[in-house]
Design an enzyme around this catalytic site. Structure first.
Site, mmCIF file in Angstrom:
data_model
loop_
_atom_site.group_PDB
_atom_site.id
_atom_site.type_symbol
_atom_site.label_atom_id
_atom_site.label_comp_id
_atom_site.label_asym_id
_atom_site.label_seq_id
_atom_site.Cartn_x
_atom_site.Cartn_y
_atom_site.Cartn_z
ATOM 1 N N CYS A 25 1.113 -1.233 -0.042
ATOM 2 C CA CYS A 25 -0.065 -0.135 -0.024
ATOM 3 C C CYS A 25 0.890 1.300 -0.260
ATOM 4 C CB CYS A 25 -1.135 -0.021 1.104
ATOM 5 S SG CYS A 25 -2.032 1.463 1.268
ATOM 6 N N GLY A 33 6.584 -8.162 8.873
ATOM 7 C CA GLY A 33 7.938 -8.025 8.998
ATOM 8 C C GLY A 33 8.598 -6.813 9.375
ATOM 9 N N SER A 82 6.680 -3.576 7.836
ATOM 10 C CA SER A 82 5.157 -3.475 8.355
ATOM 11 C C SER A 82 5.151 -3.333 9.699
ATOM 12 C CB SER A 82 4.513 -4.724 8.127
ATOM 13 O OG SER A 82 4.407 -5.382 6.909
ATOM 14 N N ASP A 110 12.123 -15.804 6.935
ATOM 15 C CA ASP A 110 13.658 -15.907 7.058
ATOM 16 C C ASP A 110 14.153 -15.800 8.226
ATOM 17 O OD1 ASP A 110 13.980 -15.568 4.345
ATOM 18 O OD2 ASP A 110 13.907 -13.233 4.300
ATOM 19 N N GLY A 126 16.234 -15.665 1.388
ATOM 20 C CA GLY A 126 17.370 -15.160 2.486
ATOM 21 C C GLY A 126 18.056 -14.130 2.015
ATOM 22 N N THR A 142 12.894 -39.521 22.462
ATOM 23 C CA THR A 142 11.685 -40.317 22.269
ATOM 24 C C THR A 142 10.570 -39.386 22.003
ATOM 25 O OG1 THR A 142 9.966 -41.364 24.060
ATOM 26 C CG2 THR A 142 11.771 -39.490 24.935
ATOM 27 N N ASN A 179 8.379 -37.189 24.793
ATOM 28 C CA ASN A 179 8.795 -36.047 25.341
ATOM 29 C C ASN A 179 8.466 -36.267 26.841
ATOM 30 O OD1 ASN A 179 9.859 -33.638 25.174
ATOM 31 N ND2 ASN A 179 8.067 -32.558 25.136
ATOM 32 N N ARG A 202 -19.368 -35.912 11.298
ATOM 33 C CA ARG A 202 -18.983 -37.068 12.471
ATOM 34 C C ARG A 202 -18.297 -36.157 13.354
ATOM 35 N NH1 ARG A 202 -17.229 -41.889 8.150
ATOM 36 N NH2 ARG A 202 -19.126 -43.025 7.951
#
Length: 746
Positions: free
Chosen positions: A83, A112, A115, A160, A203, A526, A529, A563
């Site tokens: 914008c 980011g 913004s 990133d 990146g 595992t 956890n 369901r």
């Protein structure tokens, strides 16, 4: 009750801006449902700042059901757009007017650094904008007084992972999944033809995706913006590394390059140039794959779903609790804890990294990325070698044994690969006991070399074999004999609770067996956890993603047929998989062993499901841990729901079973297995020769790699359950309920 000032409602709006990233929808859902639960009206601003400037139906009030069924969607359902008008004062004046019309003075902005910077400029100008609107007669002085401050909470949406103030940005984990999946697929075709692939990933100023995907896939070379090749003839160095690997027996080579990679002088290094170098110098059959925007797309990972949910929940609470004149906050994650810090301080730090890279101060750039980033780069440089370095003169050489204990977990093979290569590179000799403690007692011990672990980085399961065998007195004697026979003087156990108990038994019996007086360390692996000394076990993230993706499919079936599904997951006495998959998949109820089920609860859940289906609900989802309750098992719960549901809805059960232990490890499990194993090798070498030698459990606690004395294991566990006393994820139970329970049961 809606927060008000002088009778006027104080509403919240959310917008997504800049590039989209997977997990934004989970954050939007969390903001909407948390706000509604707190009695606040929540508005979605469609198409970012453009929608704020246009107003009208671009700023829409959201209801609870408006954000149903969006957790699994990539992108952002409320849209994002550039914008140019918002960058002008006139555009921001329109935006302010549109917000005041809806009584909005609190914003959650997901985007980011650009913004978030735009949001802060808007906040600073807010009093002046309102004064101008009053002067023009567009709003009243009373309206301006009631909304005298604009409050901002920022969430970072960026694949990133380049923002200060948070360990992970929204979308980065999923983007890493996309890259790793692609490189794994390329590796198989590359090996078939003995080819080299150059893979370009996103990146511009951040090497996170490139470096982490290189570690996770066993790539042979990586190029990142923060650390260009150390010499001007880097092309020769790269070719030598790849040629040495081929000579050692590797059938394929992978070079990963970040789009912003440069040489020492700042000249861009492009994938086509790398291809040309490899073809000319090595005569390799080389292909280029530019992954592009596929990294932004697709279903969000389990982490990006629950992580974004936490951030959205916290953002609303921050806006409703902070003083009106508070500076804007960035809501981020530190390991498993949500933290709020200065938005603009973090934005400035983030932008400073790009400036440092542009100034060719690469040492400073690496420092600014943090210690774990630099550590990961050093580990990668070792793992890509074709052979270990020659031992240095006077260097102590250990004979280190690697083995598994407990059930298989994705990431075990990754850890073995890292242990063997990092151990050999430090001048040690590496051995493996096949089939865990059972194999060690039987003398099934073999010496490992550099290439014996080639290709293990991406494989699920446990190539060394494992067992849950408890050690009897005769086993301890046989194990001691074999440790002496093979002259083992350090042990790395990679596994679960059975493995921890085995190493603990050996430590306890040191007075009786001299062979046990050696350094030992347990690395948690595992899917349950449920281990002490660590907040996250290797394998749990992979299992969680597997559950969530399966449940996504189940939900599609449920929608089509009206369901309710009861999905039973593993976990033994730990509710980690059930609770976290419930948050990530959007379950209405989660049954876990940490919270006792009652018949009253079950009846209430059945009644709520029936009410929902009678009023337009199309699916129901309950996730149940396998040990949630001995009496109210999955069949019992299904029978109750079938009886209460009558002809309003059907009920089905799904027992996911051992599929949860399978599959290739997730990027997180590969990266953490590698990092933790590196620390384990260092620990064993440091403890060798100490009296008494250390015996420890390694783990991630509060975001830091920590060693906990193995002798503390019993005190850290629940007396009668196979789970630790401190389970950080139980703090998330209220958030899961907020996301699932519509206020007032409407």
């Amino acid at each position: 009750m809606t927060p008000q000032t002088n009778g006027k409602p104080r509403n919240i709006a959310i917008l997504t801006s800049g590039g989209d990233s997977q997990g934004m929808n989970a954050a939007v859902r969390a903001v909407v449902r948390t706000g509604i639960s707190r009695g606040v009206e929540v508005y979605a601003i469609y198409n970012g700042y453009q929608g704020m400037v246009e107003g009208g139906d671009q700023v829409r009030r959201m209801e609870w059901g408006d954000v149903g069924g969006i957790l699994h969607l990539g992108g952002t359902v409320i849209g994002t757009a550039r914008c140019a008008e918002f960058r002008t004062r006139e555009g921001r004046l329109k935006a302010a007017h549109n917000l005041i019309e809806k009584d909005i003075d609190r914003l959650v902005v997901i985007g980011g650094d650009g913004s978030l910077t735009g949001a802060d400029i808007f906040r600073q100008e807010w009093p002046g904008l309102l004064a101008e609107l009053v002067e023009k007669g567009d709003i009243t002085a009373e309206q301006a007084a009631h909304h005298s401050n604009l409050m901002i909470a920022g969430l970072v949406g960026s694949i990133d992972n380049d923002m200060f103030g948070t360990d992970m940005t929204i979308g980065a984990d999923t983007a890493l999944h996309r890259i790793v999946e692609a490189v794994d697929a390329l590796a198989s075709t590359a090996a078939s033809h003995m080819r080299t692939f150059v893979v370009e990933v996103m990146g511009r100023h951040s090497g996170y995706l490139a470096l982490m995907s290189a570690i996770a896939t066993g790539a042979n070379y990586v190029l990142i913006p923060e650390n260009p090749p150390a010499s001007d003839n880097w092309e020769d160095e790269m070719c030598e590394t790849i040629a040495a690997g081929r000579k050692a027996g590797r059938r394929h080579s992978i070079v990963i390059v970040a789009e912003g990679a440069t040489d020492l002088q700042g000249n861009p290094i492009k994938s086509d140039f790398i291809k040309r170098v490899l073809e000319e110098k090595l005569h390799d059959d080389t292909r280029v794959t530019i992954l592009g925007h596929v990294q932004r797309g697709g279903t969000p990972s389990a982490f990006d779903r629950w992580h974004s949910t936490l951030l959205g929940y916290a953002a609303v609470n921050e806006l409703l609790s902070c003083p009106p004149d508070a500076e804007p906050k960035l809501i981020g994650l530190r390991q498993h804890d949500v933290v709020a810090s200065s938005l603009m301080t973090n934005v400035v730090k983030t932008q400073e990294v790009a400036k440092v890279i542009a100034a060719h101060d690469y040492e400073q750039a690496m420092q600014m990325r943090g210690g774990s980033f630099a550590e990961s780069f050093r580990i990668f440089r070792t793992l890509i070698r074709a052979h270990p370095r020659e031992p240095q003169a006077g260097q102590r050489q250990l004979r280190i044994l690697v083995l598994h204990g407990g059930g298989p977990a994705p990431g075990m093979n990754t850890a073995v690969r890292a242990a063997v290569r990092l151990g050999l590179d430090k001048g040690n000799r590496m051995f493996a006991a096949y089939n865990g403690f059972e194999g060690l007692a039987a003398g099934d011990v073999r010496e490992m070399n550099w290439m014996s672990v080639h290709g293990l980085v991406a494989q699920g399961g446990a190539e060394l074999g494992t067992s849950r065998k408890s050690l009897a007195p005769e086993d301890l004697s046989a194990i001691a004999d074999n440790l002496e026979k093979f002259q083992i003087n350090a042990i790395l156990m990679i596994g679960g609770l059975a493995g921890y108990r085995g190493l603990y038994a050996m430590m306890q019996n040191r007075p009786d067996y001299a062979a046990f007086n050696i350094p030992m360390v347990c690395l948690p692996a595992t899917i349950n956890n449920n281990l002490p000394g660590s907040e996250q076990s290797i394998g749990a993230d992979t299992a969680l993603n597997g559950i969530v993706y399966d449940v996504d499919k189940i939900k599609q079936s449920a929608v089509a047929t009206r369901r309710a599904f009861i999905v039973e997951v593993m976990g033994r006495d730990s509710g980690y998989l059930a609770l976290m998959s419930g948050m990530a998949a959007g379950a209405e109820r989660v049954y876990i062993p940490e919270r006792y089920m009652t018949l009253t609860d079950l009846e209430a859940d059945a009644a709520e499901l029936k009410h929902g289906f009678e009023h337009g609900k199309r699916l129901g989802l309950i996730i149940r841990n396998e040990n949630a309750d001995l009496i109210y098992n999955t069949d019992f719960v299904m029978a109750v729901l079938e009886r209460e549901g009558g002809n309003v809805f059907d009920v089905r059960k799904v027992v996911l079973g051992h599929v949860q232990q399978g599959g290739n490890p997730s990027p997180f499990d590969r990266i953490q297995a590698t990092r933790l194993t590196s620390r384990c090798i260092d620990y064993l070498m440091e403890e060798a020769g100490q009296e008494p030698p250390g015996a420890a459990m390694i783990g991630l606690i509060g975001g830091k790699v920590t060693f906990t004395d193995l002798a503390l294991m019993p005190s850290l566990m629940q007396p009668k359950q196979s789970r630790p006393k401190n389970e950080w994820w139980m703090r998330l139970l209220p958030i899961a309920r907020t996301m699932a329970e519509r206020p007032g049961g409407e």
